[in-house]
Write a protein that holds these residues in place. Structure first.
Motif, PDB file in Angstrom:
ATOM      1  N   GLY A  63       0.822  -1.201   0.000  1.00  0.00           N
ATOM      2  CA  GLY A  63       0.000   0.000   0.000  1.00  0.00           C
ATOM      3  C   GLY A  63       0.857   1.251   0.000  1.00  0.00           C
ATOM      4  O   GLY A  63       2.076   1.206   0.170  1.00  0.00           O
ATOM      5  N   LEU A  64       0.210   2.408  -0.179  1.00  0.00           N
ATOM      6  CA  LEU A  64       0.924   3.685  -0.226  1.00  0.00           C
ATOM      7  C   LEU A  64       0.397   4.600   0.871  1.00  0.00           C
ATOM      8  O   LEU A  64      -0.806   4.828   0.975  1.00  0.00           O
ATOM      9  CB  LEU A  64       0.745   4.356  -1.587  1.00  0.00           C
ATOM     10  N   ARG A  65       1.316   5.101   1.695  1.00  0.00           N
ATOM     11  CA  ARG A  65       0.991   6.047   2.765  1.00  0.00           C
ATOM     12  C   ARG A  65       1.658   7.372   2.418  1.00  0.00           C
ATOM     13  O   ARG A  65       2.861   7.429   2.207  1.00  0.00           O
ATOM     14  CB  ARG A  65       1.502   5.529   4.103  1.00  0.00           C
ATOM     15  N   VAL A 140       8.320   3.795  -8.616  1.00  0.00           N
ATOM     16  CA  VAL A 140       8.367   2.899  -7.466  1.00  0.00           C
ATOM     17  C   VAL A 140       9.472   1.864  -7.653  1.00  0.00           C
ATOM     18  O   VAL A 140       9.572   1.224  -8.696  1.00  0.00           O
ATOM     19  CB  VAL A 140       6.999   2.206  -7.258  1.00  0.00           C
ATOM     20  N   GLY A 141      10.335   1.764  -6.637  1.00  0.00           N
ATOM     21  CA  GLY A 141      11.419   0.800  -6.662  1.00  0.00           C
ATOM     22  C   GLY A 141      12.659   1.270  -7.388  1.00  0.00           C
ATOM     23  O   GLY A 141      13.677   0.577  -7.373  1.00  0.00           O
ATOM     24  N   GLU A 142      12.609   2.467  -8.026  1.00  0.00           N
ATOM     25  CA  GLU A 142      13.764   2.939  -8.781  1.00  0.00           C
ATOM     26  C   GLU A 142      14.268   4.292  -8.320  1.00  0.00           C
ATOM     27  O   GLU A 142      15.442   4.588  -8.487  1.00  0.00           O
ATOM     28  CB  GLU A 142      13.429   2.996 -10.275  1.00  0.00           C
ATOM     29  N   THR A 143      13.408   5.150  -7.783  1.00  0.00           N
ATOM     30  CA  THR A 143      13.817   6.472  -7.318  1.00  0.00           C
ATOM     31  C   THR A 143      13.869   6.483  -5.794  1.00  0.00           C
ATOM     32  O   THR A 143      13.448   5.524  -5.137  1.00  0.00           O
ATOM     33  CB  THR A 143      12.833   7.552  -7.824  1.00  0.00           C
ATOM     34  N   ALA A 144      14.389   7.586  -5.236  1.00  0.00           N
ATOM     35  CA  ALA A 144      14.566   7.678  -3.785  1.00  0.00           C
ATOM     36  C   ALA A 144      13.244   7.601  -3.024  1.00  0.00           C
ATOM     37  O   ALA A 144      13.207   7.138  -1.883  1.00  0.00           O
ATOM     38  CB  ALA A 144      15.280   8.986  -3.441  1.00  0.00           C
ATOM     39  N   VAL A 147       9.540   5.242  -0.291  1.00  0.00           N
ATOM     40  CA  VAL A 147      10.436   4.334   0.427  1.00  0.00           C
ATOM     41  C   VAL A 147       9.610   3.172   0.968  1.00  0.00           C
ATOM     42  O   VAL A 147       8.520   3.383   1.513  1.00  0.00           O
ATOM     43  CB  VAL A 147      11.124   5.079   1.594  1.00  0.00           C
ATOM     44  N   LEU A 148      10.118   1.952   0.856  1.00  0.00           N
ATOM     45  CA  LEU A 148       9.430   0.780   1.380  1.00  0.00           C
ATOM     46  C   LEU A 148       9.772   0.616   2.852  1.00  0.00           C
ATOM     47  O   LEU A 148      10.938   0.490   3.221  1.00  0.00           O
ATOM     48  CB  LEU A 148       9.816  -0.473   0.595  1.00  0.00           C
ATOM     49  N   ASP A 149       8.761   0.647   3.716  1.00  0.00           N
ATOM     50  CA  ASP A 149       8.937   0.443   5.156  1.00  0.00           C
ATOM     51  C   ASP A 149       9.094  -1.057   5.391  1.00  0.00           C
ATOM     52  O   ASP A 149       8.184  -1.834   5.098  1.00  0.00           O
ATOM     53  CB  ASP A 149       7.716   0.980   5.908  1.00  0.00           C
ATOM     54  N   SER A 150      10.235  -1.467   5.923  1.00  0.00           N
ATOM     55  CA  SER A 150      10.516  -2.897   6.068  1.00  0.00           C
ATOM     56  C   SER A 150       9.611  -3.573   7.095  1.00  0.00           C
ATOM     57  O   SER A 150       9.351  -4.765   6.990  1.00  0.00           O
ATOM     58  CB  SER A 150      11.990  -3.106   6.440  1.00  0.00           C
ATOM     59  N   GLU A 151       9.110  -2.828   8.088  1.00  0.00           N
ATOM     60  CA  GLU A 151       8.234  -3.426   9.100  1.00  0.00           C
ATOM     61  C   GLU A 151       6.820  -3.662   8.560  1.00  0.00           C
ATOM     62  O   GLU A 151       6.256  -4.725   8.738  1.00  0.00           O
ATOM     63  CB  GLU A 151       8.158  -2.539  10.335  1.00  0.00           C
ATOM     64  N   LEU A 157       5.448   7.952   1.058  1.00  0.00           N
ATOM     65  CA  LEU A 157       5.828   9.125   0.287  1.00  0.00           C
ATOM     66  C   LEU A 157       5.661  10.347   1.183  1.00  0.00           C
ATOM     67  O   LEU A 157       4.558  10.617   1.673  1.00  0.00           O
ATOM     68  CB  LEU A 157       4.949   9.275  -0.960  1.00  0.00           C
ATOM     69  N   MET A 158       6.761  11.060   1.432  1.00  0.00           N
ATOM     70  CA  MET A 158       6.746  12.241   2.289  1.00  0.00           C
ATOM     71  C   MET A 158       6.999  13.473   1.423  1.00  0.00           C
ATOM     72  O   MET A 158       8.051  13.575   0.789  1.00  0.00           O
ATOM     73  CB  MET A 158       7.827  12.126   3.365  1.00  0.00           C
TER      74      MET A 158
END
Length: 161
Positions: A63-65, A140-144, A147-151, A157-158
């Motif tokens: 999902g995306l937050r 997604v998965g290529e730029t900064a 970010v994928l939250d590992s937990e 996206l901030m």
């Protein structure tokens, strides 16, 4: 007798302006069929039940937050891959008020299916206050970002100035 078309023209212009205003505010009118459902009458008096706690928001893997940490209203748009070979589904977008989701972010959703980002999806954001601020495009998965939250396995996206 001479026909004066000014009143008719004024009514048509007013209706057109009304429709334009409704479309700007994304107001939709839907009429659903009414089907009354009879409710059974209990034989015994109901005992009060303690209020149940609100359901916990569990993160959706993929999902995306989004967190809008700016002082501008922002629109976030997504081009979601529909299949193989750079085929994208219909774009989706969400609007954020200034500072909305500032601390924890808000989970985005789609009306007809779960939102799960995949590598290669494209996210872009831009201010809606005329400041010409924009963020992205993010792949997604290529730029900064995102970010994928590992937990939680959510993409985050901030948006900051």
């Amino acid at each position: 007798m001479k026909f004066n078309g000014y009143p008719v023209a004024i009514i048509i212009v007013c209706l057109g302006i009304g429709v334009l205003l409704l479309s700007l505010f994304n107001i939709e009118v839907a009429i659903e069929p009414y089907s009354p459902v009879p409710s059974p009458i209990p034989d015994t008096p109901a005992t009060p039940q303690p209020p149940s706690p609100p359901p916990a928001l569990t993160p959706t893997p993929g999902g995306l937050r989004v967190s809008n940490q700016t002082d501008s209203p922002v629109r976030v748009a997504l081009l979601h891959q529909a299949g193989e070979g750079n085929v994208y589904s219909k774009p989706a977008h969400w609007d954020f008020a200034p500072g909305e989701g500032r601390t924890q972010g808000l989970i985005l959703s789609l009306p007809d299916r779960d939102l799960r980002l995949r590598p290669g999806d494209i996210v872009v954001a831009f201010a809606q206050d005329g400041s010409r601020q924009y963020w992205g495009p993010f792949v997604v998965g290529e730029t900064a970002q995102p970010v994928l939250d590992s937990e939680t396995q959510e993409w985050r996206l901030m948006l900051t100035r």
